[in-house]
Design a protein around this motif. Structure first.
Motif, PDB file in Angstrom:
ATOM      1  N   LEU A  10      -7.764   0.686   6.017  1.00 36.17           N
ATOM      2  CA  LEU A  10      -6.441   1.253   5.756  1.00 36.17           C
ATOM      3  C   LEU A  10      -6.383   1.811   4.336  1.00 36.17           C
ATOM      4  N   PHE A  11      -6.956   1.075   3.398  1.00 34.71           N
ATOM      5  CA  PHE A  11      -7.002   1.515   2.007  1.00 34.71           C
ATOM      6  C   PHE A  11      -7.799   2.807   1.869  1.00 34.71           C
ATOM      7  N   LYS A  12      -8.999   2.820   2.429  1.00 35.98           N
ATOM      8  CA  LYS A  12      -9.871   3.993   2.326  1.00 35.98           C
ATOM      9  C   LYS A  12      -9.229   5.236   2.947  1.00 35.98           C
ATOM     10  N   GLU A  13      -8.558   5.060   4.055  1.00 33.73           N
ATOM     11  CA  GLU A  13      -7.970   6.190   4.776  1.00 33.73           C
ATOM     12  C   GLU A  13      -6.694   6.722   4.120  1.00 33.73           C
ATOM     13  N   ASN A  14      -5.965   5.874   3.396  1.00 33.91           N
ATOM     14  CA  ASN A  14      -4.630   6.271   2.948  1.00 33.91           C
ATOM     15  C   ASN A  14      -4.401   6.283   1.446  1.00 33.91           C
ATOM     16  N   TYR A  15      -5.326   5.757   0.663  1.00 36.99           N
ATOM     17  CA  TYR A  15      -5.100   5.628  -0.781  1.00 36.99           C
ATOM     18  C   TYR A  15      -4.804   6.972  -1.444  1.00 36.99           C
ATOM     19  N   ASP A  16      -5.664   7.960  -1.250  1.00 34.22           N
ATOM     20  CA  ASP A  16      -5.473   9.262  -1.898  1.00 34.22           C
ATOM     21  C   ASP A  16      -4.168   9.926  -1.465  1.00 34.22           C
ATOM     22  N   ALA A  17      -3.892   9.884  -0.182  1.00 30.94           N
ATOM     23  CA  ALA A  17      -2.665  10.507   0.332  1.00 30.94           C
ATOM     24  C   ALA A  17      -1.423   9.803  -0.220  1.00 30.94           C
ATOM     25  N   LEU A  18      -1.476   8.481  -0.330  1.00 25.19           N
ATOM     26  CA  LEU A  18      -0.341   7.739  -0.882  1.00 25.19           C
ATOM     27  C   LEU A  18      -0.135   8.062  -2.360  1.00 25.19           C
ATOM     28  N   CYS A  19      -1.227   8.231  -3.090  1.00 29.42           N
ATOM     29  CA  CYS A  19      -1.110   8.607  -4.504  1.00 29.42           C
ATOM     30  C   CYS A  19      -0.448   9.981  -4.639  1.00 29.42           C
ATOM     31  N   MET A  20      -0.854  10.918  -3.819  1.00 29.30           N
ATOM     32  CA  MET A  20      -0.247  12.253  -3.865  1.00 29.30           C
ATOM     33  C   MET A  20       1.220  12.198  -3.442  1.00 29.30           C
ATOM     34  N   GLY A  50       1.526 -14.474   6.853  1.00 30.50           N
ATOM     35  CA  GLY A  50       1.775 -14.570   8.285  1.00 30.50           C
ATOM     36  C   GLY A  50       2.818 -13.615   8.817  1.00 30.50           C
ATOM     37  N   GLU A  51       3.350 -12.757   7.952  1.00 25.78           N
ATOM     38  CA  GLU A  51       4.356 -11.790   8.401  1.00 25.78           C
ATOM     39  C   GLU A  51       3.678 -10.710   9.243  1.00 25.78           C
ATOM     40  N   LYS A  52       4.287 -10.374  10.360  1.00 25.49           N
ATOM     41  CA  LYS A  52       3.715  -9.361  11.246  1.00 25.49           C
ATOM     42  C   LYS A  52       4.262  -7.988  10.865  1.00 25.49           C
ATOM     43  N   ILE A  53       3.355  -7.065  10.593  1.00 21.21           N
ATOM     44  CA  ILE A  53       3.710  -5.694  10.254  1.00 21.21           C
ATOM     45  C   ILE A  53       3.266  -4.817  11.424  1.00 21.21           C
ATOM     46  N   LEU A  58       3.004   3.153   8.033  1.00 20.18           N
ATOM     47  CA  LEU A  58       4.399   3.499   7.792  1.00 20.18           C
ATOM     48  C   LEU A  58       5.014   2.565   6.748  1.00 20.18           C
ATOM     49  N   TYR A  59       4.689   1.302   6.849  1.00 19.03           N
ATOM     50  CA  TYR A  59       5.184   0.307   5.897  1.00 19.03           C
ATOM     51  C   TYR A  59       4.724   0.641   4.476  1.00 19.03           C
ATOM     52  N   LEU A  60       3.448   1.037   4.328  1.00 17.64           N
ATOM     53  CA  LEU A  60       2.918   1.416   3.021  1.00 17.64           C
ATOM     54  C   LEU A  60       3.638   2.634   2.451  1.00 17.64           C
ATOM     55  N   TYR A  61       3.869   3.618   3.291  1.00 15.53           N
ATOM     56  CA  TYR A  61       4.566   4.820   2.825  1.00 15.53           C
ATOM     57  C   TYR A  61       5.989   4.491   2.375  1.00 15.53           C
ATOM     58  N   GLN A  62       6.663   3.631   3.121  1.00 12.60           N
ATOM     59  CA  GLN A  62       8.030   3.278   2.749  1.00 12.60           C
ATOM     60  C   GLN A  62       8.053   2.477   1.452  1.00 12.60           C
ATOM     61  N   MET A  63       7.114   1.532   1.307  1.00 11.54           N
ATOM     62  CA  MET A  63       7.037   0.759   0.062  1.00 11.54           C
ATOM     63  C   MET A  63       6.707   1.659  -1.121  1.00 11.54           C
ATOM     64  N   THR A  64       5.794   2.595  -0.925  1.00 12.51           N
ATOM     65  CA  THR A  64       5.406   3.501  -1.999  1.00 12.51           C
ATOM     66  C   THR A  64       6.571   4.399  -2.399  1.00 12.51           C
ATOM     67  N   LYS A  65       7.298   4.888  -1.422  1.00  8.60           N
ATOM     68  CA  LYS A  65       8.461   5.726  -1.714  1.00  8.60           C
ATOM     69  C   LYS A  65       9.505   4.940  -2.502  1.00  8.60           C
ATOM     70  N   ASN A  66       9.838   3.744  -2.036  1.00 12.69           N
ATOM     71  CA  ASN A  66      10.848   2.935  -2.717  1.00 12.69           C
ATOM     72  C   ASN A  66      10.415   2.567  -4.135  1.00 12.69           C
ATOM     73  N   ALA A  67       9.151   2.195  -4.305  1.00  6.40           N
ATOM     74  CA  ALA A  67       8.644   1.825  -5.626  1.00  6.40           C
ATOM     75  C   ALA A  67       8.626   3.035  -6.563  1.00  6.40           C
TER      76      ALA A  67
END
Length: 96
Positions: A10-20, A50-53, A58-67
């Protein structure tokens, strides 16, 4: 629950896009990288607890946007614009 290898993928696939994505909100690549790394860290903590995501991407994008928005808000509050008129000068009408 995630396996470590799934989180790494997940990190490898989305890190660059999330940074942009974060850079649309914040100035500076370093700030965007910090925000994205914090988002991944928080995701890992939640999954480890133990939280189910359902949709981690989508969760990463929302957290990144809010942060990113929080970062901009904090930055704006730390350096407010102060209008000063030197003594002896007339104030413009819009400052009255």
């Amino acid at each position: 629950m995630f396996k470590t290898s799934e989180l790494e993928e997940l990190f490898k696939e989305n890190y660059d896009a999330l940074c942009m994505f974060s850079m649309h909100y914040v100035e500076g690549f370093e700030a965007a990288e910090d925000i994205v790394m914090d988002s991944f860290s928080k995701l890992y903590e939640k999954v480890s607890a133990g939280e189910k995501i359902v949709s981690p991407k989508l969760y990463l994008y929302q957290m990144t946007k809010n942060a990113s928005i929080d970062y901009v808000r904090k930055k704006l509050n730390l350096s407010p614009i102060v209008w000063r008129v030197p003594s002896g000068c007339l104030k413009p009408r819009w400052m009255s």
